[in-house]
Scaffold this active site. Sequence first.
Site, PDB file in Angstrom:
ATOM      1  N   GLY A  54       0.812  -1.218   0.000  1.00 21.44           N
ATOM      2  CA  GLY A  54       0.000   0.000   0.000  1.00 21.44           C
ATOM      3  C   GLY A  54       0.837   1.256   0.000  1.00 21.44           C
ATOM      4  N   GLU A  75       9.844   3.935   6.333  1.00 17.13           N
ATOM      5  CA  GLU A  75       9.889   2.467   6.326  1.00 17.13           C
ATOM      6  C   GLU A  75      11.241   2.001   6.846  1.00 17.13           C
ATOM      7  OE1 GLU A  75       9.767  -1.230   6.365  1.00 17.13           O
ATOM      8  OE2 GLU A  75       7.905  -0.252   5.745  1.00 17.13           O
ATOM      9  N   GLN A  83       4.938 -11.432  -0.316  1.00 15.15           N
ATOM     10  CA  GLN A  83       4.608 -12.523   0.587  1.00 15.15           C
ATOM     11  C   GLN A  83       3.702 -13.602   0.000  1.00 15.15           C
ATOM     12  OE1 GLN A  83       2.878 -11.426   4.340  1.00 15.15           O
ATOM     13  NE2 GLN A  83       2.968 -13.494   5.118  1.00 15.15           N
ATOM     14  N   CYS A 201      -4.657 -12.290   4.648  1.00 14.44           N
ATOM     15  CA  CYS A 201      -4.669 -13.433   3.756  1.00 14.44           C
ATOM     16  C   CYS A 201      -5.286 -14.649   4.418  1.00 14.44           C
ATOM     17  CB  CYS A 201      -3.255 -13.736   3.339  1.00 14.44           C
ATOM     18  SG  CYS A 201      -3.202 -14.278   1.691  1.00 14.44           S
ATOM     19  N   ASP A 336      -3.936  -3.408   5.370  1.00 11.84           N
ATOM     20  CA  ASP A 336      -4.194  -4.229   6.545  1.00 11.84           C
ATOM     21  C   ASP A 336      -4.359  -3.442   7.841  1.00 11.84           C
ATOM     22  OD1 ASP A 336      -3.845  -6.286   4.758  1.00 11.84           O
ATOM     23  OD2 ASP A 336      -1.900  -6.933   5.547  1.00 11.84           O
ATOM     24  N   THR A 345      -6.089  -8.484   2.184  1.00 17.88           N
ATOM     25  CA  THR A 345      -5.182  -8.999   1.163  1.00 17.88           C
ATOM     26  C   THR A 345      -4.617  -7.812   0.397  1.00 17.88           C
ATOM     27  OG1 THR A 345      -6.769  -9.110  -0.670  1.00 17.88           O
ATOM     28  CG2 THR A 345      -6.762 -10.961   0.875  1.00 17.88           C
ATOM     29  N   ALA A 347      -4.455  -7.859  -2.784  1.00 19.82           N
ATOM     30  CA  ALA A 347      -5.362  -7.704  -3.915  1.00 19.82           C
ATOM     31  C   ALA A 347      -6.382  -6.617  -3.557  1.00 19.82           C
ATOM     32  CB  ALA A 347      -6.073  -9.018  -4.220  1.00 19.82           C
ATOM     33  N   CYS A 379      -8.585 -13.999  -3.167  1.00 20.83           N
ATOM     34  CA  CYS A 379      -7.764 -15.029  -2.527  1.00 20.83           C
ATOM     35  C   CYS A 379      -7.625 -16.209  -3.482  1.00 20.83           C
ATOM     36  CB  CYS A 379      -8.412 -15.480  -1.221  1.00 20.83           C
ATOM     37  SG  CYS A 379      -7.421 -16.689  -0.317  1.00 20.83           S
TER      38      CYS A 379
END
Length: 450
Positions: A54, A75, A83, A201, A336, A345, A347, A379
């Site tokens: 993201g 970061e 992942q 996930c 997340d 996810t 996606a 998923c």
Amino acid sequence: MSAIGVVSSCSCLHPGVWLLKPGTQKMSSFSLHTAARCAAKDYYEVLVLGGGAGGITMSARMKRKVGAGNVAVVEPSKTHYYQPLWTLVGGGAKQLATSARPTGSVMPKGVEWIQSRVTALDPDKNCVWLENDTKISYKYLIIALGISLHYEKIKGLPEGFRHPKIGSNYSVGTVEKTWKALQDFKEGNAIFTFPNTPVKCAGAPQKIMYLSEAYLRKTGKRSKANIMFNTSLGVIFGVKKYADALLEIIKERNIAVNYKRNLVEVRADKREAVFENLDKPGVTEVHQYEMLHVTPPMGPPGVLINSPVSDEIGWVDVDKETLQHKKYPNVFGIGDCTNLPTSRTAAAVAAQSGVLDRTISLVMKNQLPTKKYDGYTSCPLVTGYNKVILAEFDYTAQPLETFPIDQSKERVTMYHMKADMMPFLYWNALLKGYWGGPAPVRKLMHLGLK
């Protein structure tokens, strides 16, 4: 795991970080333009917290809006991981090294990479605090801090990973232990767990189970294995269409599913796993294992707990359609770390990024956001070494499928999309801010009817 996803940064360290910390990798020459350093400035027009899927995709999008020099990403990690590949790494189908790239190589060119951790957010003063008491101010803030893993909430972990026969596809330090445990399997219980917390996930805990079952069949060990899926949930999957398909596979492959069972302790020296029966609080049962795959409890990053930007649990409190913060109009969340009521996810991150891009564009023009996120998530349920059920659905847990076929069927084509096409799309489109999910493809495939 999702079709697209990575390890997102955490803002806190937990006991056992010795095991979970990614190894240091050399920076490529390509990454020199964003070599990490302390903040060059104390103010940025757009500040992004987190360098996972993201954070990187939104920094690429924001660079095109306000210019690279006006965007910074906080970061701490030197390595960026894709992942979703770890399901296949744990099953021996992919190498761990192929999931990793130096963070500097995925950072948009010219965008400032501040290699530090966020220690506090002060949205009332439009600033955040980093390690060493560094203060950074912003005009717009995008929070993409991911989700934290809490192995330490299971008694006996993470130190139990020092022993054989136990692994976890959720950590860079333990995913290869899954493959080792599978290879070393001789006879007994192969147990796969799902915790009593939100997870990223949500399909991943059972994907490795199907791969393990296929491997044991291939190597002639299946008759000696009792495969168990102990899940804290009351259903195998949250969308009925795909749940029905999975239950058929489970029946065909003679897999035992125990619902409302939460892993609370691992006695790795004895190869024992202790589960609480959630229908009978306080009542536990002990299972001997020959192989154990652990999905850890998860929760919001520590810096978000009791933060002004978070809800009572610690998730970033955003509007579920626009991804704009409910209280602070110049603060946004993605992925997340948010309280969006959809499956976590990357996606979903892809679809969210397109909506958030439009939301921020309108906010910058003092206009109200109009584009709405429908909760799309995906998923790819790996059910074998060449089979995938591609689950796609929305906020209402109704299928929202891209292709004009029955996606609840196992397909070889979907496996190759998961194993080969999606990694390419991730590195070359999503992280560069050009992939906002499959909605345009879906519309084309369904002749504009979806």
